[in-house]
Structures are given as C-alpha cells and as structure tokens.
Scaffold this motif. Structure first.
Motif, PDB file in Angstrom:
ATOM      1  N   UNK A 173      59.516  58.014   6.602  1.00  0.00           N
ATOM      2  CA  UNK A 173      59.340  58.325   5.184  1.00  0.00           C
ATOM      3  C   UNK A 173      59.476  56.995   4.442  1.00  0.00           C
ATOM      4  N   UNK A 174      59.458  56.999   3.115  1.00  0.00           N
ATOM      5  CA  UNK A 174      59.432  55.715   2.407  1.00  0.00           C
ATOM      6  C   UNK A 174      60.701  55.417   1.629  1.00  0.00           C
ATOM      7  N   UNK A 181      65.963  60.350  -4.439  1.00  0.00           N
ATOM      8  CA  UNK A 181      64.590  60.862  -4.494  1.00  0.00           C
ATOM      9  C   UNK A 181      64.105  61.159  -3.081  1.00  0.00           C
ATOM     10  N   UNK A 182      63.184  62.098  -2.981  1.00  0.00           N
ATOM     11  CA  UNK A 182      62.700  62.518  -1.664  1.00  0.00           C
ATOM     12  C   UNK A 182      61.179  62.594  -1.662  1.00  0.00           C
ATOM     13  N   UNK A 183      60.523  61.469  -1.431  1.00  0.00           N
ATOM     14  CA  UNK A 183      59.057  61.456  -1.387  1.00  0.00           C
ATOM     15  C   UNK A 183      58.529  62.335  -0.261  1.00  0.00           C
ATOM     16  N   UNK A 184      57.310  62.808  -0.425  1.00  0.00           N
ATOM     17  CA  UNK A 184      56.665  63.691   0.553  1.00  0.00           C
ATOM     18  C   UNK A 184      55.874  62.846   1.547  1.00  0.00           C
ATOM     19  N   UNK A 257      55.797  63.123  -5.404  1.00  0.00           N
ATOM     20  CA  UNK A 257      56.716  62.372  -4.541  1.00  0.00           C
ATOM     21  C   UNK A 257      58.120  62.223  -5.134  1.00  0.00           C
ATOM     22  N   UNK A 258      58.406  62.883  -6.257  1.00  0.00           N
ATOM     23  CA  UNK A 258      59.726  62.791  -6.878  1.00  0.00           C
ATOM     24  C   UNK A 258      60.028  61.351  -7.297  1.00  0.00           C
ATOM     25  N   UNK A 259      58.979  60.650  -7.746  1.00  0.00           N
ATOM     26  CA  UNK A 259      59.118  59.232  -8.080  1.00  0.00           C
ATOM     27  C   UNK A 259      58.577  58.929  -9.482  1.00  0.00           C
ATOM     28  N   UNK A 260      58.642  59.902 -10.374  1.00  0.00           N
ATOM     29  CA  UNK A 260      58.102  59.688 -11.719  1.00  0.00           C
ATOM     30  C   UNK A 260      58.806  58.533 -12.431  1.00  0.00           C
ATOM     31  N   UNK A 334      70.658  54.397  -2.906  1.00  0.00           N
ATOM     32  CA  UNK A 334      70.394  54.552  -1.476  1.00  0.00           C
ATOM     33  C   UNK A 334      71.289  55.575  -0.808  1.00  0.00           C
ATOM     34  N   UNK A 335      72.556  55.663  -1.234  1.00  0.00           N
ATOM     35  CA  UNK A 335      73.530  56.509  -0.556  1.00  0.00           C
ATOM     36  C   UNK A 335      74.449  57.200  -1.559  1.00  0.00           C
ATOM     37  N   UNK A 336      74.976  58.377  -1.209  1.00  0.00           N
ATOM     38  CA  UNK A 336      76.008  58.985  -2.048  1.00  0.00           C
ATOM     39  C   UNK A 336      77.279  58.130  -2.009  1.00  0.00           C
ATOM     40  N   UNK A 337      78.119  58.212  -3.046  1.00  0.00           N
ATOM     41  CA  UNK A 337      79.245  57.284  -3.181  1.00  0.00           C
ATOM     42  C   UNK A 337      80.148  57.189  -1.954  1.00  0.00           C
TER      43      UNK A 337
END
Length: 366
Positions: A173-174, A181-184, A257-260, A334-337
């Motif tokens: 994935x990207x 965010x979770x791109x398709x 892609x949840x990247x607006x 990038x990561x949860x706390x």
C-alpha cells in the motif's frame, strides 16, 4: 541564491545567461543540494542555452548521470519483470521509475536511487521468494527492523541485488498500516495501465500517480527532496491542466483514497512554489470546512518556511525549526502515540548501543 531566484531560473532557463560567475556557482550548488541539478541540466540543454565552461562541466555531468540512471532503471525494470512475471501478479511501478518508463515530463533529468513497486498484499510472499531467487537479498537484518516493516509499514524491508547493487522497495500500500489515512491500494492496482513491452509491470493511472507523489511529500518527515518532489507534482499536473474533467477526477480519487487533506496541501504548495494552474474550487473542495482549510493553510505556511534551498545545505534557524515540526508531524501521522513512543524509544536505545559498541555492527535503523 534565494528560493525565488532558483525557481525563476528553473522555470525560465534562458534567464541564466544573465548570471555572473559567482551567480553560476551559487546556482549550481543550490540546485545540487535540492537534488534538481539533473532536471536543470536537461532543461538548459533542451533550451539550447549557452553555458560557461566551468558550470557546464557540472551540468553535463548531472545530465549524463540522469541519462545513465534512466537506462539503468529501464534495464532493472526488465529484470524485475522477468523475475516476477511467473507469479502472475500485477507489479505497479511507483514514483521515479513510473515517471521515466511512463515517459512523463517529471522524469526528464530526474535522479533517483531505487525502484519502488506496488503489489497486492496477498502476493507478498510469492514476490519476496521470487526476488530472493533472482538475486535480491534483505538489507535489514536486525529482528526489530524486520518486525517494524512487516507488521506496521506499507512495504517489505528494502532488498538489494547481490551483483548489481540495485535496490527495490516492495510496497503493498502507499502509507503505513498504522497511519491515520488508509488509501485504497487495490483501487490503484485495478486502475493501473500495462507497461508496453513488459509482462507484469504496470503504471498507475495519471490521477493515482500524482496523488501518490503528493501523499509521499505530505507524509514524509525528511524534506531534502521536497523541492524536487514539488517540481515533479507541477510537471505531472501541467500535463493535464487543460483537460476539462481532469481536476474533478483528481478530486474524486483523492477522496476515494482518504487523502483529501494531503492533496489539498500539495495543490496549495504547487501553486505557491511553481504557479501551477490549480483551480481554487478543487482546493476548497478538498480542504473541507473552514477550520480544516485554515489548518491546511497554516501547514502550507510551515512548509513554505521549511523548504528553503541553500548552496551550502545550511538553512536558517527558522527553516530548521519548521523542518523539525514537520518531522515530528510525520511520525505523529505514521503511528498511534503509544506505538510511536515504543518505536522511538527502541530506536534510541539501538543507536546508543551502537555508539557504545555493544550493538550489532551491521544494523541499519528503520
């Protein structure tokens, strides 16, 4: 040389004829530190600009290096295709390799160091085994690094060919699996186009190619290639600027892609740095509500302060502070706390162990 002067000369290479010898020195050094020297060299060459002998040596070196790299990436793509075609899986080229082999303007003069590919998540095992059989080996040997990539990231640990020394990054994935965010990725693969002359290699559709470049810039904490990446984005957007429905398609894919928000940010930056003809209606559509749009504009201001090319690679304190904030933000995205604290603590301990001579000598941090 300030950023405005560099960008002006990149956009209008004929104006370099007015540079003094010291101006050429500063221009070459600034472009090199921004990783734009290859692009600059190709643009001056294409415009048939007369360049003094001293800077010409640097420019011709960069131009020839970019051409050699492009021949190398074409050959490497053939090798990857021959190795992975037997898996029966699609292999989508990303970023620099896609620009070059897809004959995009963004690829002209571009310098890069590895090849990025995207494959379906379910095929990772097959792809990795085939690459290992074809001569690629893992660059990350430490157990924690392997876990970091395989459980949390969007790619396998980088692999290097034992004879050619070429590096391939295999994505599924990207963005990291732990990102907000979770791109398709399935949609990117499904809408990709076959690369003529290859059995398994493909190129993302134009909208996804642009969105991935924007996604990389907006989520990357290291900004040493940021101006080059914005130049890529400007070139990619201008190829479609006159297409009546392109901007709507780009907006639709960004939302899919949840990247607006990242795309809105990069559209603002492209317009700000390169005067890219971006419709304001698309920026407003992707930026969302007033509060969200204001936050994105503040972030664009932070990038404006951070991306300041310097001939000696020593930006002012204000830029360093902005770069640090963007670096912190990239990890926050990038990561949860909790996981982020664990990861950074582990990496800090590894670095201290290496510095004291207690850690493994061949470890490379993720």
């Amino acid at each position: 040389m300030n950023r405005a002067s560099l960008l002006e000369l990149l956009k209008h290479p004929q104006r370099t004829t007015a540079l003094s010898p010291s101006g050429w020195t500063e221009f070459i050094a600034t472009a090199r530190n921004a990783n734009l020297l290859g692009k600059l060299a190709q643009r001056l060459h294409a415009a048939n600009v007369s360049v003094p002998a001293a800077p010409l040596r640097h420019l011709e070196g960069a131009r020839l290096l970019s051409e050699r790299q492009h021949h190398s990436v074409a050959w490497e793509a053939q090798c990857i295709d021959a190795t992975l075609a037997q898996t029966g899986e699609p292999v989508v080229l990303l970023k620099g390799a896609a620009y070059v082999l897809g004959r995009k303007a963004a690829g002209v003069g571009r310098l890069f160091g590895d090849i990025d590919v995207l494959v379906p998540p379910g095929s990772l095992g097959k792809v990795e085994i085939r690459l290992m059989a074809g001569g690629w080996t893992q660059m990350k040997s430490e157990a924690y690094d392997q876990r970091y990539y395989r459980e949390w990231m969007h790619e396998l640990p980088p692999m290097i060919h034992v004879r050619r020394g070429t590096v391939i990054d295999v994505h599924h994935t990207i963005l990291p699996l732990t990102a907000r965010s979770h791109p398709d990725a399935d949609a990117i693969i499904a809408h990709s186009k076959p690369l003529p002359g290859h059995r398994s290699l493909r190129i993302p559709c134009d909208e996804d190619l642009i969105i991935h470049s924007m996604c990389h810039l907006a989520h990357e904490g290291e900004l040493h290639n940021a101006l080059r990446d914005l130049d890529d984005i400007d070139s990619l957007l201008r190829e479609h600027a006159d297409s009546p429905d392109f901007w709507d398609r780009l907006g639709d894919r960004a939302q899919l892609h949840d990247l607006a928000a990242p795309v809105a940010l990069c559209l603002m930056l492209a317009r700000q740095f390169f005067d890219t003809p971006v419709p304001e209606s698309l920026v407003l559509r992707l930026a969302g509500a007033d509060a969200d749009a204001a936050a994105i504009r503040r972030l664009a201001g932070l990038y404006d302060a951070a991306i300041v090319p310097d001939p000696e690679g020593r930006p002012p304190l204000r830029s360093l502070a902005a770069q640090l904030l963007i670096y912190i933000r990239s990890h926050w995205l990038r990561m949860p706390p909790r996981l982020l604290v664990q990861h950074l603590s582990r990496k800090a301990w590894q670095r201290l162990s290496l510095a004291s001579g207690a850690g493994p000598k061949n470890e490379q941090g993720a």
